[in-house]
Write a protein that holds these residues in place. Sequence first.
Motif, PDB file in Angstrom:
ATOM      1  N   ILE A  83       0.866  -1.183   0.000  1.00  0.00           N
ATOM      2  CA  ILE A  83       0.000   0.000   0.000  1.00  0.00           C
ATOM      3  C   ILE A  83       0.898   1.226   0.000  1.00  0.00           C
ATOM      4  O   ILE A  83       1.685   1.423   0.937  1.00  0.00           O
ATOM      5  N   ARG A  84       0.788   2.035  -1.037  1.00  0.00           N
ATOM      6  CA  ARG A  84       1.708   3.173  -1.160  1.00  0.00           C
ATOM      7  C   ARG A  84       0.990   4.485  -0.796  1.00  0.00           C
ATOM      8  O   ARG A  84      -0.017   4.857  -1.410  1.00  0.00           O
ATOM      9  N   VAL A  85       1.563   5.155   0.204  1.00  0.00           N
ATOM     10  CA  VAL A  85       0.988   6.404   0.725  1.00  0.00           C
ATOM     11  C   VAL A  85       2.125   7.422   0.793  1.00  0.00           C
ATOM     12  O   VAL A  85       3.282   7.050   1.024  1.00  0.00           O
ATOM     13  N   ILE A  86       1.819   8.705   0.621  1.00  0.00           N
ATOM     14  CA  ILE A  86       2.862   9.740   0.695  1.00  0.00           C
ATOM     15  C   ILE A  86       3.471   9.762   2.099  1.00  0.00           C
ATOM     16  O   ILE A  86       2.745   9.684   3.100  1.00  0.00           O
ATOM     17  N   GLY A  87       4.787   9.876   2.174  1.00  0.00           N
ATOM     18  CA  GLY A  87       5.529   9.720   3.429  1.00  0.00           C
ATOM     19  C   GLY A  87       5.077  10.621   4.563  1.00  0.00           C
ATOM     20  O   GLY A  87       5.176  10.274   5.732  1.00  0.00           O
ATOM     21  N   ARG A  88       4.562  11.801   4.240  1.00  0.00           N
ATOM     22  CA  ARG A  88       4.142  12.686   5.332  1.00  0.00           C
ATOM     23  C   ARG A  88       2.742  12.338   5.836  1.00  0.00           C
ATOM     24  O   ARG A  88       2.148  13.057   6.637  1.00  0.00           O
ATOM     25  N   GLY A  89       2.168  11.225   5.290  1.00  0.00           N
ATOM     26  CA  GLY A  89       0.887  10.741   5.806  1.00  0.00           C
ATOM     27  C   GLY A  89      -0.312  11.118   4.961  1.00  0.00           C
ATOM     28  O   GLY A  89      -1.453  10.863   5.349  1.00  0.00           O
ATOM     29  N   LEU A  90      -0.054  11.700   3.773  1.00  0.00           N
ATOM     30  CA  LEU A  90      -1.169  12.157   2.922  1.00  0.00           C
ATOM     31  C   LEU A  90      -1.642  11.033   1.994  1.00  0.00           C
ATOM     32  O   LEU A  90      -0.825  10.343   1.388  1.00  0.00           O
ATOM     33  N   TRP A  91      -2.949  10.858   1.894  1.00  0.00           N
ATOM     34  CA  TRP A  91      -3.575   9.868   1.009  1.00  0.00           C
ATOM     35  C   TRP A  91      -4.433  10.606  -0.024  1.00  0.00           C
ATOM     36  O   TRP A  91      -5.182  11.513   0.342  1.00  0.00           O
ATOM     37  N   TYR A  92      -4.346  10.166  -1.269  1.00  0.00           N
ATOM     38  CA  TYR A  92      -5.214  10.700  -2.335  1.00  0.00           C
ATOM     39  C   TYR A  92      -6.101   9.579  -2.872  1.00  0.00           C
ATOM     40  O   TYR A  92      -5.625   8.457  -3.107  1.00  0.00           O
ATOM     41  N   ILE A  93      -7.359   9.905  -3.131  1.00  0.00           N
ATOM     42  CA  ILE A  93      -8.285   8.972  -3.781  1.00  0.00           C
ATOM     43  C   ILE A  93      -8.465   9.418  -5.226  1.00  0.00           C
ATOM     44  O   ILE A  93      -8.612  10.620  -5.489  1.00  0.00           O
ATOM     45  N   SER A  94      -8.479   8.475  -6.145  1.00  0.00           N
ATOM     46  CA  SER A  94      -8.693   8.816  -7.558  1.00  0.00           C
ATOM     47  C   SER A  94     -10.114   8.436  -7.976  1.00  0.00           C
ATOM     48  O   SER A  94     -10.836   7.754  -7.233  1.00  0.00           O
ATOM     49  N   ALA A  95     -10.437   8.837  -9.214  1.00  0.00           N
ATOM     50  CA  ALA A  95     -11.759   8.492  -9.766  1.00  0.00           C
ATOM     51  C   ALA A  95     -11.852   7.005 -10.088  1.00  0.00           C
ATOM     52  O   ALA A  95     -12.948   6.512 -10.380  1.00  0.00           O
ATOM     53  N   VAL A  96     -10.732   6.286 -10.064  1.00  0.00           N
ATOM     54  CA  VAL A  96     -10.786   4.851 -10.422  1.00  0.00           C
ATOM     55  C   VAL A  96     -10.556   3.925  -9.220  1.00  0.00           C
ATOM     56  O   VAL A  96     -10.571   2.700  -9.384  1.00  0.00           O
ATOM     57  N   HIS A  97     -10.360   4.463  -8.029  1.00  0.00           N
ATOM     58  CA  HIS A  97     -10.322   3.567  -6.864  1.00  0.00           C
ATOM     59  C   HIS A  97     -11.690   2.921  -6.688  1.00  0.00           C
ATOM     60  O   HIS A  97     -12.730   3.525  -6.988  1.00  0.00           O
ATOM     61  N   THR A  98     -11.673   1.681  -6.196  1.00  0.00           N
ATOM     62  CA  THR A  98     -12.926   0.933  -6.037  1.00  0.00           C
ATOM     63  C   THR A  98     -13.167   0.643  -4.563  1.00  0.00           C
ATOM     64  O   THR A  98     -12.264   0.807  -3.724  1.00  0.00           O
ATOM     65  N   GLU A  99     -14.376   0.165  -4.265  1.00  0.00           N
ATOM     66  CA  GLU A  99     -14.661  -0.212  -2.869  1.00  0.00           C
ATOM     67  C   GLU A  99     -13.714  -1.313  -2.408  1.00  0.00           C
ATOM     68  O   GLU A  99     -13.279  -1.326  -1.260  1.00  0.00           O
ATOM     69  N   ASP A 100     -13.393  -2.242  -3.314  1.00  0.00           N
ATOM     70  CA  ASP A 100     -12.452  -3.320  -2.946  1.00  0.00           C
ATOM     71  C   ASP A 100     -11.084  -2.752  -2.559  1.00  0.00           C
ATOM     72  O   ASP A 100     -10.450  -3.220  -1.621  1.00  0.00           O
ATOM     73  N   ASP A 101     -10.633  -1.751  -3.324  1.00  0.00           N
ATOM     74  CA  ASP A 101      -9.341  -1.119  -2.999  1.00  0.00           C
ATOM     75  C   ASP A 101      -9.380  -0.555  -1.577  1.00  0.00           C
ATOM     76  O   ASP A 101      -8.424  -0.698  -0.798  1.00  0.00           O
ATOM     77  N   ILE A 102     -10.475   0.099  -1.272  1.00  0.00           N
ATOM     78  CA  ILE A 102     -10.585   0.765   0.034  1.00  0.00           C
ATOM     79  C   ILE A 102     -10.596  -0.288   1.151  1.00  0.00           C
ATOM     80  O   ILE A 102      -9.891  -0.154   2.159  1.00  0.00           O
ATOM     81  N   GLU A 103     -11.376  -1.359   0.952  1.00  0.00           N
ATOM     82  CA  GLU A 103     -11.450  -2.394   1.999  1.00  0.00           C
ATOM     83  C   GLU A 103     -10.085  -3.059   2.168  1.00  0.00           C
ATOM     84  O   GLU A 103      -9.672  -3.396   3.272  1.00  0.00           O
TER      85      GLU A 103
END
Length: 446
Positions: free
Chosen positions: A412-432
């Motif tokens: 799971i790749r997240v920006i090092g300072r703790g910031l998360w971005y959601i895109s228009a193509v993320h799915t519910e499965d991705d989130i779970e």
Amino acid sequence: MMLKKTNYMMLKKTNYQKSEALLARASQVLAGGVASEFRKYNHPHAIFYTHGEGTRVYDVDGNAYLDFTLSQGPLIVGHSHPHVLAEVEAYSRQGQLYAGQHIKEIELAEKLNQLIPSAELMRFCLDGSEAVQTAFRVARSKTGKNKFLRFEGHYHGWLDNVAWGISTPSVEALGDEENPKVFPWSAGLSSNSREDFITLSWNDLDLVERVVAERHNELAAIITEPVMCNNGCIVPNEGFLQGLRTVCDRYGIALIFDEVITGFRLGLGGAQRYYNILPDLSIFAKAIASGYPISAIVGKREWMEEIVSARVIHAGTMNTSTPTVAAALATIDVLERDPDTYDRMFRLGRRLMDGLRTAAQTAGQNLFVQGTGPMFNTSFTALPDIRNYRDTLQTDKAKLKQFIAGLHDRGIRVIGRGLWYISAVHTEDDIEQAIKVAAEVLKEID
Ligand SMILES: Cc1ncc(COP(=O)(O)O)c(C=O)c1O
């Protein structure tokens, strides 16, 4: 060879050997082995990628990551969106750059003019840093004053007069809120650059009103990220942005919204539409073109007249190359195609935020999750709330580092300072999936 989605997400990734070797090779010829300072701080060192598709990005060691960095924001329709790639290819086959105008850049400007409330006139540049400096030039020219007021912890690019106030040894070192100490981010800054600005703590309207009442004769502009996304992901206090608008009107100062992150992320009209506040000038970059280098300085006609009249010079050999303009138009197409796009990004983001909070509670971790949904921040703190940069300096950075590294080692790749971005193509499965992995990591860290 790609691993099947169901398998790779369950594997713990600990192998970065090929990236390590490539970093050693790169360091012989690329200063520090990278092309931008921030890339050094990937976990466990700069990583080399081979390809990206949708919400996944793949590295040279065969690791696959569910991507919440979206390349620091730009990839709002995910990696390698087929419509964006097709439009870029088709339009750039006709020619790439003309040292002259072409039709699609009018189409793009017309589109932005419809979408962004204050975008009566605009100019295109290559990135956020350049567009910010153009806004300062316009503000100085129209007001005849020199300084801008900026806020602690806000990032407005890497150039000299804004490479201050974003790195600080400690909260104590900042001193008095009314007259704070400011630290340079880099060696080699022009000594004059310190004369260009004054700094204040964000989200405190009384403080701004007091200081501006005293110093308005020096101030050409107030610049703010409308949501503070570069340290925490802090929304403005009720009335704060409106208060800035009023103060700027009172003293003839330009209100500049730096929408490099909020633009297209809170909606196609940016934070100015979301909060219904009209800045005089604003900057759009990152998400407007899916990773192609184009930015826009947009503004009210009375301010942009400085450029129309050529009192202010704005130029650039590479501006509006055909692939960048095609990418911006195609990104807007994708975002507009489905009327549910933004509701879904907010919904998925909020689901992820809630899931992380619950997982942290279960694991007994003091994880603090804040933001709007399409972007949000995670930090570890005992503070009940985080309202400005000074609060962010008191969060537990060592624990955050463990959390981000643990997520990364599990894909799971997240920006090092703790910031998360959601895109228009993320799915519910991705989130779970992200919640499930985060729950495991939260149980393991100290
Ligand atoms: C709010 C903000 N302004 C300006 C910039 C600078 O933009 P660029 O990196 O495109 O020069 C950034 C980059 O992260 C940013 O987040």
